[in-house]
Design an enzyme around this catalytic site. Sequence first.
Site, PDB file in Angstrom:
ATOM      1  NE  ARG A   1      -1.688   3.498  14.494  1.00  0.00           N
ATOM      2  CZ  ARG A   1      -0.999   2.728  13.648  1.00  0.00           C
ATOM      3  NH1 ARG A   1       0.135   3.165  13.144  1.00  0.00           N
ATOM      4  NH2 ARG A   1      -1.428   1.543  13.315  1.00  0.00           N
TER       5      ARG A   1
ATOM      6  CG  ASP B   1      -2.003  -0.995   1.180  1.00  0.00           C
ATOM      7  OD1 ASP B   1      -1.668  -2.163   0.881  1.00  0.00           O
ATOM      8  OD2 ASP B   1      -3.165  -0.658   1.427  1.00  0.00           O
TER       9      ASP B   1
ATOM     10  CB  SER C   1      -5.321  -6.127   9.356  1.00  0.00           C
ATOM     11  OG  SER C   1      -4.839  -4.893   9.831  1.00  0.00           O
TER      12      SER C   1
ATOM     13  CG  ASP D   1      -4.747   2.813  13.825  1.00  0.00           C
ATOM     14  OD1 ASP D   1      -4.672   3.123  15.030  1.00  0.00           O
ATOM     15  OD2 ASP D   1      -4.557   1.667  13.403  1.00  0.00           O
TER      16      ASP D   1
HETATM   17  N1  ARG Z   1      -8.495  -1.881  17.412  1.00  0.00           N
HETATM   18  C1  ARG Z   1      -7.184  -1.454  17.810  1.00  0.00           C
HETATM   19  C2  ARG Z   1      -7.131   0.031  17.921  1.00  0.00           C
HETATM   20  O1  ARG Z   1      -7.967   0.693  17.384  1.00  0.00           O
HETATM   21  C3  ARG Z   1      -6.101  -2.013  16.920  1.00  0.00           C
HETATM   22  C4  ARG Z   1      -5.964  -1.422  15.570  1.00  0.00           C
HETATM   23  C5  ARG Z   1      -5.004  -2.195  14.758  1.00  0.00           C
HETATM   24  N2  ARG Z   1      -4.603  -1.478  13.603  1.00  0.00           N
HETATM   25  C6  ARG Z   1      -4.241  -2.082  12.492  1.00  0.00           C
HETATM   26  N3  ARG Z   1      -3.811  -1.305  11.545  1.00  0.00           N
HETATM   27  N4  ARG Z   1      -4.291  -3.381  12.333  1.00  0.00           N
HETATM   28  O2  ARG Z   1      -6.262   0.557  18.550  1.00  0.00           O
END
Ligand code: ARG
Length: 402
Positions: A94, A14, A174, A123
């Site tokens: 983040r 990506d 993921s 995110d």
């Molecule tokens: N649900 C979790 C959060 O919002 C994990 C997110 C995982 N992100 C990913 N790009 N796989 O913090």
Amino acid sequence: MAERAVLAYSGGLDTSVAVKWIKEKYGYDVVTFTVDIGNVPNLEAIRQKALDAGAVDAVVADAREQFITDFVYPSLKADAIYEGEYSLATAIGRPLIAQLLVKVAREKGAVAVSHGCTGKGNDQVRLDVGIGTLGPDLKIIAPAREWGMTREELIQYAEQHSIPISITRKSPYSIDENLWGRSIETGVLEDPWVEPPSDVYVWTCDPAAAPEEPQYIEVEFEEGIPVALDGVSLGTVQLIEMLHAAAGRHGVGRVDHIENRLVGIKSREIYEAPAATVLLKAHIALQNLVLTKDQLRFKALVATHYADLIYNGLWFGGLRHNLAAYVDDTQKYVTGTVRLKLHKGTCSVVGRKSPYSLYDLSLATYDKGDAFDQSDSPGFIRLWGLPSRLQARQQRGTIGSG
Ligand code: ARG
């Protein structure tokens, strides 16, 4: 010279496609930025990959230490756990990434920053809000939220634009990972009734296959921060890595959770957080020894709120800042040692001690040396129960069947 955008670059399909796509769609030269916060990328290889994908410059950084000191420790001191289950690894990574993206944008004279988040998750919110707070003049581009390409189309795009990509067998999940934890989503996990297949877990062994013998571990804290394991002082990264290995070996730190995302969706999340599980447990246990009941009750309210702020992308907001000052103040006496037992997927606190302990054996004991004057109790109870007795006398109907 064309204007520039700084792209958070992982080296995957990506973000490799995004290098070209941003140039085509927006006309910006792309500077990539890759950071190690414990997700163990091969920074040098990724740097080269970015340049091969068409980046005009590629910046890499190791921010593991800063991640722990400025983001992990504040959330540990706050006992921040989202919905009682998630120790927030992805979420606290983040704001650091947002902060570093803005910094690199300034250093490289960029007018825009870009990240690979989709439009469905948390995110994107955390990065957009962080960037918007620290660099409000910067334009934000989120290609994956805009382009609507499938994986096949991405591969085609890469081929058409001679972007070198290594087509590895795509993981069915993921995954996001850093020193504080590993988050796993999608694939068969999207059915909340399906038990996570064993290949979901990489950091923790199956509790059933974990050693028969328990392992005891002592974590020493100074003002709320872990400083030593089993009596040996360790650096920040090293301490977390050692706990990670020990707890992982005993199958500690697995979480299977239906989580409420900020964007309204419920999602099924699997986490592996061996080090975070042990440290949060140990920290709470030590705090229980040194804070009063009132302090603990209030701090638990703050913990829930603090976790929500982190989860919802408001790290750089005023309230998180205010609460961090409160939390720091509560940690002055959170110094001491906690002993834990790791065994077959469980982590239990089995001992705690502190020079500031409020536990007084002479008050608690039922044995010899009891210093608690039991003759004080009847008078205390008479006053404590006074409102109940008054109410019972005047309002019989409000006290149920009594
Ligand atoms: N649900 C979790 C959060 O919002 C994990 C997110 C995982 N992100 C990913 N790009 N796989 O913090």
